[in-house]
Design an enzyme around this catalytic site. Structure first.
Site, PDB file in Angstrom:
ATOM      1  N   TYR A 172       0.861  -1.193   0.000  1.00 23.57           N
ATOM      2  CA  TYR A 172       0.000   0.000   0.000  1.00 23.57           C
ATOM      3  C   TYR A 172       0.888   1.231   0.000  1.00 23.57           C
ATOM      4  O   TYR A 172       1.697   1.429   0.911  1.00 23.57           O
ATOM      5  CB  TYR A 172      -0.922   0.015   1.229  1.00 23.57           C
ATOM      6  CG  TYR A 172      -1.787   1.241   1.256  1.00 23.57           C
ATOM      7  CD1 TYR A 172      -2.824   1.397   0.334  1.00 23.57           C
ATOM      8  CD2 TYR A 172      -1.550   2.279   2.159  1.00 23.57           C
ATOM      9  CE1 TYR A 172      -3.596   2.552   0.320  1.00 23.57           C
ATOM     10  CE2 TYR A 172      -2.322   3.428   2.150  1.00 23.57           C
ATOM     11  CZ  TYR A 172      -3.345   3.554   1.232  1.00 23.57           C
ATOM     12  OH  TYR A 172      -4.114   4.695   1.205  1.00 23.57           O
ATOM     13  N   ASP A 272       9.192   3.096   0.358  1.00 20.52           N
ATOM     14  CA  ASP A 272       8.068   3.743   1.031  1.00 20.52           C
ATOM     15  C   ASP A 272       8.220   3.444   2.521  1.00 20.52           C
ATOM     16  O   ASP A 272       7.882   2.340   2.981  1.00 20.52           O
ATOM     17  CB  ASP A 272       6.752   3.198   0.470  1.00 20.52           C
ATOM     18  CG  ASP A 272       5.544   3.817   1.156  1.00 20.52           C
ATOM     19  OD1 ASP A 272       5.712   4.446   2.218  1.00 20.52           O
ATOM     20  OD2 ASP A 272       4.426   3.648   0.634  1.00 20.52           O
ATOM     21  N   LYS A 299       3.168   9.981   8.143  1.00 22.80           N
ATOM     22  CA  LYS A 299       2.726   9.581   9.477  1.00 22.80           C
ATOM     23  C   LYS A 299       3.641  10.126  10.585  1.00 22.80           C
ATOM     24  O   LYS A 299       3.555  11.285  10.937  1.00 22.80           O
ATOM     25  CB  LYS A 299       2.621   8.053   9.550  1.00 22.80           C
ATOM     26  CG  LYS A 299       1.515   7.488   8.633  1.00 22.80           C
ATOM     27  CD  LYS A 299       1.256   6.051   8.941  1.00 22.80           C
ATOM     28  CE  LYS A 299       0.363   5.346   7.964  1.00 22.80           C
ATOM     29  NZ  LYS A 299      -1.049   5.452   8.225  1.00 22.80           N
TER      30      LYS A 299
HETATM   31  N1  PMP Z   1       2.518   4.452   2.257  1.00 19.56           N
HETATM   32  C1  PMP Z   1       2.286   3.620   3.274  1.00 19.56           C
HETATM   33  C2  PMP Z   1       3.219   2.471   3.510  1.00 19.56           C
HETATM   34  C3  PMP Z   1       1.197   3.829   4.115  1.00 19.56           C
HETATM   35  O1  PMP Z   1       0.937   2.980   5.120  1.00 19.56           O
HETATM   36  C4  PMP Z   1       0.372   4.946   3.898  1.00 19.56           C
HETATM   37  C5  PMP Z   1      -0.813   5.243   4.786  1.00 19.56           C
HETATM   38  N2  PMP Z   1      -1.374   4.203   5.447  1.00 19.56           N
HETATM   39  C6  PMP Z   1       0.660   5.779   2.816  1.00 19.56           C
HETATM   40  C7  PMP Z   1       1.743   5.514   2.017  1.00 19.56           C
HETATM   41  C8  PMP Z   1      -0.195   6.976   2.525  1.00 19.56           C
HETATM   42  O2  PMP Z   1      -0.044   7.909   3.527  1.00 19.56           O
HETATM   43  P1  PMP Z   1      -1.223   8.987   3.816  1.00 19.56           P
HETATM   44  O3  PMP Z   1      -2.308   8.241   4.529  1.00 19.56           O
HETATM   45  O4  PMP Z   1      -0.562  10.026   4.649  1.00 19.56           O
HETATM   46  O5  PMP Z   1      -1.648   9.494   2.481  1.00 19.56           O
END
Ligand code: PMP
Length: 467
Positions: A172, A272, A299
């Site tokens: 994700y 990521d 985050k």
């Molecule tokens: N990458 C990862 C690994 C995530 O877990 C998330 C959010 N859960 C995101 C990107 C996207 O971040 P945001 O919710 O701040 O858009």
């Protein structure tokens, strides 16, 4: 103990009568504890589809409505006190409302929330991040992890002139179109060539064509797919710890293989680290000793306020530089980009997230994973506790969990029952069975979690027909 129809069974499961649905008793108790949340949900549904603005928070029968958070304790609108193991899904590594973060934000509130010009907090956090994560030569700030990964991939396309990206099956990386490909693979072993499947309606029809899907920790297939598509690939994007799919760490040699293959074919490697940043002072790349070309953060780096970061190689990031004659190759506007509230919250959080603080919470995380694994499996329930550092995942499955498909094969109904049962014991985890530890927790709090889990598991084994 019973498992849901179609779920993998093991141990004593076969000896018991099948039940209509796992977790009915838990659901009854949850409903009795949360009547205000139930009414709140019903009322919210009139104005908000599904009663909320964040899909993964929904769980059966309705999500809890929260009122306050202090340290590692939350209170819902019914007055239930909850020991928190979510940290707003990894966004609060220091827990809720850390006094230093609040103070820094209050100071900045008084000075101004956003400006039509750059600010000192922007320079401060950029310097802090580049000092902390050596692969970051330059960074840019966004309001979310989604925007961070989207811009990193755009930069990779601009830099390489190639059209496609490779992403992980079940990974994700946010909600932009190509990121929403194959985020929820079906259960079962990863095939050699996972299909690119749209995980949402409404994506651009070309999204699936632009994505090559790689099986996480699948060495041979990943290597073959990258070799086959090398001329088209701008970037490989990977979470060093697969987060929302179940806190599944990569094997170090898998990340190393990705590094070698991408180097060999001039493909950019993008980590990521929106979730995995907290694993080590220099993010998970420091833990694994594998360094990407570009890194995306979110985050935790915003300390509880909206913030995303992308950055890495100076030559790649040059695409965002507007000082050249033709302006930037990639425009990067955004009214709240680098807003100083998020930046001071993030900087204060990072300053408190020292190597020692991370080491302490990681040790607590290891204890929690070991004891969770032991408590559940000792009761004859097949389970795998995964994770790394302060991140953990609980998978009710007899098979080792190496991929998102392994995680999807676990017993989801029983997991919901576990989530609701822990709630009734005053412990909150993510309904998907994942969670994390904040520095606000101590050994006693871990003990409280384990006692709650033990109580649930003992009840289940003593009265299997109630589950
Ligand atoms: N990458 C990862 C690994 C995530 O877990 C998330 C959010 N859960 C995101 C990107 C996207 O971040 P945001 O919710 O701040 O858009």
């Amino acid at each position: 103990m019973t498992t849901s129809p179609g779920a993998p069974s093991g141990g004593q499961d076969e000896r018991l009568e099948p039940r209509p649905r796992a977790g009915e008793a838990e659901e009854r108790i949850y409903r009795s504890l949360t009547p205000r949340s139930a009414r709140h949900f019903a009322e919210s549904r009139r104005y908000l589809p599904g009663g909320d603005s964040r899909s993964p928070l929904f769980h059966h029968p309705y999500p809890v409505a929260l009122a306050e958070g202090h340290g590692c304790r939350l209170t819902d609108i019914d007055g239930n006190q909850l020991l928190d193991f979510t940290g707003n899904h990894t966004a609060l590594p220091l827990g809720y409302g850390h006094p230093d973060v609040i103070e820094a934000v209050q100071r900045q509130l008084a000075a101004g929330t956003c400006f039509p010009g750059t600010t000192r907090p922007q320079l401060h956090l950029a310097r802090l991040l580049c000092g902390r994560i050596p692969s970051l030569e330059q960074v840019r700030f966004t309001n979310s992890g989604t925007e961070a990964t989207m811009n990193a991939v755009r930069a990779a396309r601009a830099f390489t002139g190639r059209p496609k990206i490779a992403k992980i099956d079940g990974g994700y990386n946010g909600t932009w179109d190509e990121a929403m490909v194959s985020t929820h693979p079906p259960a079962g072993f990863a095939p050699d060539r996972p299909d690119a499947v749209a995980a949402s309606a409404g994506l651009s029809p070309r999204s699936t064509e632009a994505v090559v899907v790689l099986p996480f920790n699948g060495f041979e297939a990943t290597s073959r797919l990258i070799e086959q598509c090398r001329g088209d690939l701008a970037a490989v994007i990977v979470e060093p710890v697969l987060g929302s799919a179940g806190m599944i760490p990569a094997q170090r040699s898998y990340l190393q293989m990705l590094r070698e293959l991408t180097d060999k074919h001039d493909i950019l490697l993008v980590f990521d680290e929106v979730v995995s940043f907290r694993v080590s002072h220099g993010a998970a790349q420091e833990h694994f000793r594998v360094y990407p070309d570009l890194t995306c953060l979110g985050k935790a780096v915003g300390g509880g306020f909206p913030l995303g970061v992308f950055g890495g190689r100076r030559d790649v990031m040059a695409a965002f530089d507007p000082t050249g004659p033709g302006g930037p190759l990639i425009p990067h506007p955004g009214s709240y980009n680098a807003n100083p509230i998020s930046l001071v919250a993030g900087a204060t959080t990072l300053e408190l997230l020292t190597t020692q603080a991370i080491g302490r919470v990681n040790t607590l995380g290891q204890t929690l994973r070991d004891r969770v694994q032991q408590t559940i499996t000792d009761a004859g329930i097949p389970a795998q506790a995964t994770g790394l550092g302060s991140l953990f995942g609980i998978h009710l499955t007899p098979r080792p969990v190496q991929t998102a498909r392994d995680a999807a094969a676990a017993d989801r109904h029983l997991l919901t029952a576990l989530f609701l049962a822990l709630f009734a014991q005053g412990v909150l985890i993510d309904p998907r069975g994942v969670g994390c530890l904040s520095t606000a927790l101590d050994e006693e709090d871990i003990g409280e979690f384990l006692t709650a889990l033990d109580t649930v598991i003992r009840r289940w084994t003593a009265h299997p027909s109630t589950v």
